[in-house]
Design a protein around this motif. Structure first.
Motif, PDB file in Angstrom:
ATOM      1  N   ASP A  86       0.806  -1.218   0.000  1.00  0.00           N
ATOM      2  CA  ASP A  86       0.000   0.000   0.000  1.00  0.00           C
ATOM      3  C   ASP A  86       0.841   1.272   0.000  1.00  0.00           C
ATOM      4  O   ASP A  86       0.509   2.247  -0.671  1.00  0.00           O
ATOM      5  N   GLU A  87       1.954   1.282   0.762  1.00  0.00           N
ATOM      6  CA  GLU A  87       2.789   2.482   0.819  1.00  0.00           C
ATOM      7  C   GLU A  87       3.436   2.769  -0.526  1.00  0.00           C
ATOM      8  O   GLU A  87       3.453   3.909  -0.986  1.00  0.00           O
ATOM      9  N   THR A  88       3.993   1.758  -1.171  1.00  0.00           N
ATOM     10  CA  THR A  88       4.628   1.931  -2.472  1.00  0.00           C
ATOM     11  C   THR A  88       3.592   2.288  -3.517  1.00  0.00           C
ATOM     12  O   THR A  88       3.788   3.200  -4.324  1.00  0.00           O
ATOM     13  N   ALA A  89       2.474   1.591  -3.493  1.00  0.00           N
ATOM     14  CA  ALA A  89       1.435   1.805  -4.504  1.00  0.00           C
ATOM     15  C   ALA A  89       0.818   3.195  -4.422  1.00  0.00           C
ATOM     16  O   ALA A  89       0.417   3.759  -5.434  1.00  0.00           O
ATOM     17  N   ALA A  90       0.761   3.757  -3.220  1.00  0.00           N
ATOM     18  CA  ALA A  90       0.085   5.042  -3.025  1.00  0.00           C
ATOM     19  C   ALA A  90       0.610   6.125  -3.957  1.00  0.00           C
ATOM     20  O   ALA A  90      -0.157   6.872  -4.547  1.00  0.00           O
TER      21      ALA A  90
END
Length: 173
Positions: A86-90
């Motif tokens: 989720d952090e990278t994708a954000a």
């Protein structure tokens, strides 16, 4: 696929430059099995501007042919599983289109012209090579050690061969 193209220089580009850029980008994404639609920014500049950017972002005080500014911190080249975090994708996807934001490619057309003449092939071929090279950087590839350089060279050549963009000196577009 979205290509945001800016021409901020005065040298003549091949007439089909934008379509060729799209073809090269699509071929790289296909060859790297990218499961996402993607967005790429491509800017054409002169030697003075790429020199300035190279000095500002890489602390190298000279002009170069191409600079790549990837948006994703890849764990390994073209390993899309990092985008499931989720952090990278954000920050990796355009919230309006859902496209993967790959990053920016900046090409000095002035330098590309010089290199095309030096290598005895067309400007179209040189720009296509620089786009393929930079796209691989945007997907996490590098060439800091000989093994990595060999992988990139093989991939670049395969991409251009698949598109029929060769070093044929008879094709001067």
């Amino acid at each position: 696929m979205t290509l945001n193209l800016e021409n901020e220089q005065n040298h003549e580009l091949p007439s089909d430059c934008e379509e060729t850029a799209r073809q090269v980008i699509r071929q790289v994404l296909a060859s790297e099995n990218c499961p996402y639609e993607a967005e790429v920014n491509l800017t054409f500049v002169d030697n003075d501007e790429i020199h300035r950017l190279n000095r500002e972002f890489r602390q190298i005080d000279r002009a170069t042919d191409v600079l790549s500014f990837p948006m994703t911190d890849w764990e390994s080249p073209a390993n899309y599983s990092c985008l499931e975090d989720d952090e990278t994708a954000a920050g990796s996807f355009n919230p309006e289109t859902g496209e993967l934001l790959l990053g920016d490619i900046v090409i000095s057309v002035e330098r590309a012209n010089e290199q095309a003449k030096e290598y005895g092939h067309s400007l179209k071929r040189e720009i296509s090579f620089l786009i393929a090279h930079s796209m691989l950087h945007l997907l996490g590839y590098d060439h800091m050690v000989p093994e990595e350089a060999a992988v990139m060279e093989q991939k670049q050549e395969a991409i251009l061969q698949a598109l029929g963009i060769t070093r044929d000196p008879e094709v001067r577009s």
